[in-house]
Design a protein around this motif. Structure first.
Motif, mmCIF file in Angstrom:
data_model
loop_
_atom_site.group_PDB
_atom_site.id
_atom_site.type_symbol
_atom_site.label_atom_id
_atom_site.label_comp_id
_atom_site.label_asym_id
_atom_site.label_seq_id
_atom_site.Cartn_x
_atom_site.Cartn_y
_atom_site.Cartn_z
ATOM 1 N N LYS A 179 28.540 39.462 35.264
ATOM 2 C CA LYS A 179 28.350 38.204 34.818
ATOM 3 C C LYS A 179 28.131 38.180 33.403
ATOM 4 O O LYS A 179 29.090 37.569 32.413
ATOM 5 N N ASP A 206 43.684 39.230 41.282
ATOM 6 C CA ASP A 206 44.048 38.946 42.418
ATOM 7 C C ASP A 206 45.203 37.632 42.155
ATOM 8 O O ASP A 206 44.887 36.785 41.887
ATOM 9 N N LYS A 241 24.868 42.639 39.207
ATOM 10 C CA LYS A 241 24.001 41.507 39.187
ATOM 11 C C LYS A 241 22.605 41.530 38.928
ATOM 12 O O LYS A 241 21.839 40.991 39.626
ATOM 13 N N ASP A 280 32.034 40.001 47.730
ATOM 14 C CA ASP A 280 30.898 39.432 47.257
ATOM 15 C C ASP A 280 30.069 39.994 46.422
ATOM 16 O O ASP A 280 29.021 39.462 45.669
ATOM 17 N N HIS A 281 30.162 41.227 46.240
ATOM 18 C CA HIS A 281 29.116 42.180 45.467
ATOM 19 C C HIS A 281 29.727 42.139 44.136
ATOM 20 O O HIS A 281 28.948 42.730 43.167
ATOM 21 N N GLY A 282 30.863 41.718 43.624
ATOM 22 C CA GLY A 282 31.190 41.195 42.355
ATOM 23 C C GLY A 282 32.094 42.251 42.039
ATOM 24 O O GLY A 282 32.355 42.498 40.648
ATOM 25 N N LYS A 283 33.007 42.992 42.667
ATOM 26 C CA LYS A 283 33.922 43.765 42.182
ATOM 27 C C LYS A 283 35.043 43.152 41.320
ATOM 28 O O LYS A 283 35.276 43.591 40.212
ATOM 29 N N SER A 289 25.725 43.950 34.831
ATOM 30 C CA SER A 289 26.028 42.569 35.289
ATOM 31 C C SER A 289 27.448 42.119 34.931
ATOM 32 O O SER A 289 27.794 42.181 33.657
ATOM 33 N N LEU A 303 20.402 38.477 38.345
ATOM 34 C CA LEU A 303 19.824 37.765 39.192
ATOM 35 C C LEU A 303 18.397 37.906 39.207
ATOM 36 O O LEU A 303 17.799 38.996 39.380
HETATM 37 P P1 GTP Z 1 35.867 40.522 46.996
HETATM 38 O O1 GTP Z 1 37.195 40.103 46.182
HETATM 39 O O2 GTP Z 1 35.925 39.260 48.025
HETATM 40 O O3 GTP Z 1 35.570 41.867 47.479
HETATM 41 O O4 GTP Z 1 34.561 39.971 46.190
HETATM 42 P P2 GTP Z 1 34.268 40.644 45.043
HETATM 43 O O5 GTP Z 1 33.300 41.620 45.243
HETATM 44 O O6 GTP Z 1 35.353 40.822 43.803
HETATM 45 O O7 GTP Z 1 33.251 39.476 44.298
HETATM 46 P P3 GTP Z 1 33.414 38.647 43.034
HETATM 47 O O8 GTP Z 1 33.640 39.190 41.914
HETATM 48 O O9 GTP Z 1 34.372 37.485 43.384
HETATM 49 O O10 GTP Z 1 32.022 37.839 42.939
HETATM 50 C C1 GTP Z 1 31.289 37.437 44.010
HETATM 51 C C2 GTP Z 1 30.574 36.103 43.495
HETATM 52 O O11 GTP Z 1 29.223 37.032 42.910
HETATM 53 C C3 GTP Z 1 30.936 35.404 42.607
HETATM 54 O O12 GTP Z 1 30.430 33.860 42.572
HETATM 55 C C4 GTP Z 1 30.576 35.843 41.262
HETATM 56 O O13 GTP Z 1 30.504 34.739 40.266
HETATM 57 C C5 GTP Z 1 29.248 36.436 41.528
HETATM 58 N N1 GTP Z 1 28.715 37.540 40.570
HETATM 59 C C6 GTP Z 1 29.726 38.690 40.374
HETATM 60 N N2 GTP Z 1 29.003 39.233 39.584
HETATM 61 C C7 GTP Z 1 27.983 39.027 39.232
HETATM 62 C C8 GTP Z 1 26.519 39.066 38.300
HETATM 63 O O14 GTP Z 1 26.778 40.214 37.707
HETATM 64 N N3 GTP Z 1 25.715 38.422 38.048
HETATM 65 C C9 GTP Z 1 25.726 37.218 38.930
HETATM 66 N N4 GTP Z 1 24.658 36.289 38.814
HETATM 67 N N5 GTP Z 1 26.596 36.697 39.666
HETATM 68 C C10 GTP Z 1 27.571 37.637 39.857
#
Ligand code: GTP
Length: 601
Positions: free
Chosen positions: A170, A44, A138, A16-19, A168, A141
């Motif tokens: 996002k 994925d 992020k 969930d850190h946004g990878k 970011s 945020l």
């Molecule tokens: P795993 O695949 O489970 O390891 O998760 P992940 O680290 O790939 O995380 P993912 O990219 O799915 O992002 C997790 C959540 O954070 C999602 O709800 C995204 O929309 C949100 N998110 C990711 N990057 C950002 C960002 O830069 N800003 C904000 N506000 N939210 C983000």
């Protein structure tokens, strides 16, 4: 040369850190995915991955990135991004990905700071001599605290806070700068171009149409299409039908050189012929020394899987055979249970792995299955001095036991300092022994514990999260075994043991397990013609008992004796019902009762 313009990196991040989101932005920024083809979490592949938002299999993508040098000349580099999964259960996949890279992007949520799992992977990357690129994600945020977390990271890896990039995923802010930094900071691969070919297999998957697809990283030399290749561990020789890179769909190429990551197709149908960790070489000019392989993933948690409908047994076997093709860590062998019939004893990396397998069996293969309580691997020594490896409580040796050893893990817990007391309490309740504590900063603490694996696999993570309002994080690795006071609790129905309900538990937890199971079964098992005792026992000692009272009225009495067809119908119906009944001694138990008893929390 191509080798000098190659950069291989992975992204180390907590769940969930946004990878995945950042990876999506990189695919867009480098133009390998057109805006109209973009979909969230492009890499994925598996449905389950997308739904649960977790990455299971490592993936490798190649992206071009043009950089203008100090002298004004532009050069295009090839970036290999190697994806890594974030969950503890799959950490063996992480070490594979790290071995295929020269650099690691350390991605940290700017609102949450670094987590235990990330820290563990970071240490692995540092040990592997990878160039570390620290990045806070992020930053859009409102809750982001980039300054504070940048200091934390800077002190951890010994860099300047200004070196910590801010992006970011996002909005895409900072992504081009990150790509530039990767080119600048990650060294090119160091393999020898004209040496005999050596490529490391880091993944192999079964594809219905193409057979086995093997993912490799070439270390030395080169592999070319149509050449004969040899697997160094077995000497098996195959024709290379296709070779290529993933960008982000498979693209055939004229070969792979040192440092390049891509896929091979040989027409082989069995993934076991393409073993992860094996070295691929050229059959004409073979290398003699294999590359250093990976540790084989070892199953840590076992449970029985049974089809709810007994006639699904062959289908379950077939489904497991298929899943195994893509999942070296899954093990299974046939098992028979009095209560549940024919099934399989399966081994998993952890509970998440178990859940994923179960979900895939249900979703992708349409099977209705039931799994027995998960168990770890015990070493049981009987009085005559022989040691038994027990993965199934019903195989716990009878008679006098000299000792039982259980697996333990070394756990690292990262928590805000105000929860240190809470975490200690939890770990103590789970028979943990503290081995140290470090303050990462004034507000964040790294705690080290030795804990029994059995205490961690079930609900430890959830308990930790709920007691620290989600702030603490956990990582663990196997750390041998320890002697423990463990006993087997049996559940008896009218004096007969119900095998599927036996459990190996700590002496002090035996009573509560017994009470819980006997109560649950009393509720679920219908009354019989006679009184049925439900007991929990350790050896021959009964530790808890409930009673299912006898049925009073004869069902047929309802039918007033007159209406024969109605009576017959009722008897038919009863017979129908009987078919789904399992007889435990004299007691008939509907299969649903077992299913419910095992399913309840
Ligand atoms: P795993 O695949 O489970 O390891 O998760 P992940 O680290 O790939 O995380 P993912 O990219 O799915 O992002 C997790 C959540 O954070 C999602 O709800 C995204 O929309 C949100 N998110 C990711 N990057 C950002 C960002 O830069 N800003 C904000 N506000 N939210 C983000």
């Amino acid at each position: 040369t191509a080798q000098e313009r190659l950069r291989s990196f992975c992204i180390i991040a907590h769940i969930d850190h946004g990878k995945s989101t950042l990876a999506d932005r990189m695919l867009q920024a480098t133009g390998v995915v057109q805006p109209r083809d973009m979909r969230a979490q492009y890499l994925d592949r598996m449905d389950i991955e997308r739904e649960r938002g977790i990455t299971i299999k490592s993936q490798a993508v190649r992206m071009p990135w043009a950089v203008t040098g100090a002298d004004g000349t532009a050069a295009t580099y090839a970036l290999n991004m190697i994806d890594t999964p974030g969950h503890v259960d799959f950490s063996y996949e992480v070490s594979r990905s790290l071995a295929a890279c020269e650099g690691a992007v350390l991605l940290v949520d700017a609102a949450q700071g670094i987590q235990a799992q990330t820290l563990a992977n970071l240490y692995l990357a540092i040990e592997g001599d990878l160039a570390i690129i620290p990045v806070l994600n992020k930053i859009d945020l409102p809750a982001a605290e980039p300054q504070r977390h940048a200091e934390e990271i800077a002190s951890l890896i010994g860099c300047d806070t200004d070196d910590v990039l801010q992006v970011s995923g996002k909005t895409g802010q900072g992504v081009p700068e990150l790509l530039d930094r990767i080119v600048e900071a990650v060294p090119p691969p160091s393999g020898v171009p004209d040496a005999p070919a050596r490529a490391m297999i880091f993944d192999s998957v079964y594809d219905t149409y193409r057979g086995v697809v093997t993912y490799v990283r070439v270390v030395d030399g080169a592999l070319r299409p149509r050449e004969r290749i040899e697997m160094l561990s077995t000497g098996a020789v195959h024709d290379l039908l296709e070779i290529g890179v993933i960008s982000p769909e498979p693209v055939p190429t004229q070969g792979l050189g040192p440092g390049e990551v891509g896929y091979l197709i040989t027409g082989v149908k069995d993934v076991r012929q393409s073993k992860v960790g094996d070295t691929v070489t050229s059959a004409l000019r073979p290398a003699t020394e294999p590359l250093a392989g990976y540790q084989e993933p070892r199953p840590m948690v076992f449970s029985g899987l049974f089809p709810v409908d007994g006639s699904d047994f062959p289908a379950l076997r077939e489904a497991l055979d298929k899943l195994k093709l893509n999942d070296a860590a899954l093990t299974y062998e046939p098992e028979t249970s009095v209560a549940l019939g024919f099934g399989f004893r399966c081994g998993y990396l952890g509970l998440l792995h178990l859940e994923i397998i179960r979900e895939r069996l249900e979703r992708e293969f349409g099977l209705d299955i039931i799994s027995t309580a998960p168990s770890v691997v015990y070493e049981v020594t009987t009085e005559d001095g022989t040691t038994h490896t027990v993965t199934n409580p019903s195989e716990f040796p009878e008679g006098r036991i000299a000792g039982v050893r259980e697996p333990v893990v070394r756990a690292t817990i990262l928590t805000p300092s105000e929860y240190v007391g809470t975490v200690m309490e939890l770990c103590q309740a789970r028979r943990g022994a503290m081995s140290g504590m470090d303050y990462l900063s004034e507000t964040r603490v790294e705690m080290h514990y030795t804990l029994p694996l059995a205490e961690i696999v079930f609900d430890f993570f959830d308990a930790l999260k709920s007691r620290t309002r989600g702030y603490a994080s956990l990582d663990y690795e196997p750390d041998g075994s320890q002697q423990a006071d463990l006993v087997k609790v049996d559940i008896l129905l009218n004096g007969d043991r119900v095998d599927a309900f036996s459990a190996i538990v700590h002496k002090e937890a035996a009573y509560s397990y017994g009470v819980m199971m006997t109560r649950r079964l009393k509720e679920l098992i219908p009354r019989q013609q006679f009184e049925v005792p439900v007991q929990a026992a350790v050896g021959s000692r009964v530790i808890s008992r409930e009673t299912i009272r006898a049925l009073r009225k004869d069902m047929l009495a309802k039918c007033y004796g007159g209406d024969v067809t109605r009576k017959r119908k009722l008897l038919e119906k009863q017979k129908e019902g009987k078919k789904r009944m399992k007889a435990i001694g004299r007691v008939d138990v509907p299969q649903e009762a077992f299913v419910a008893a095992l399913g309840a929390d």
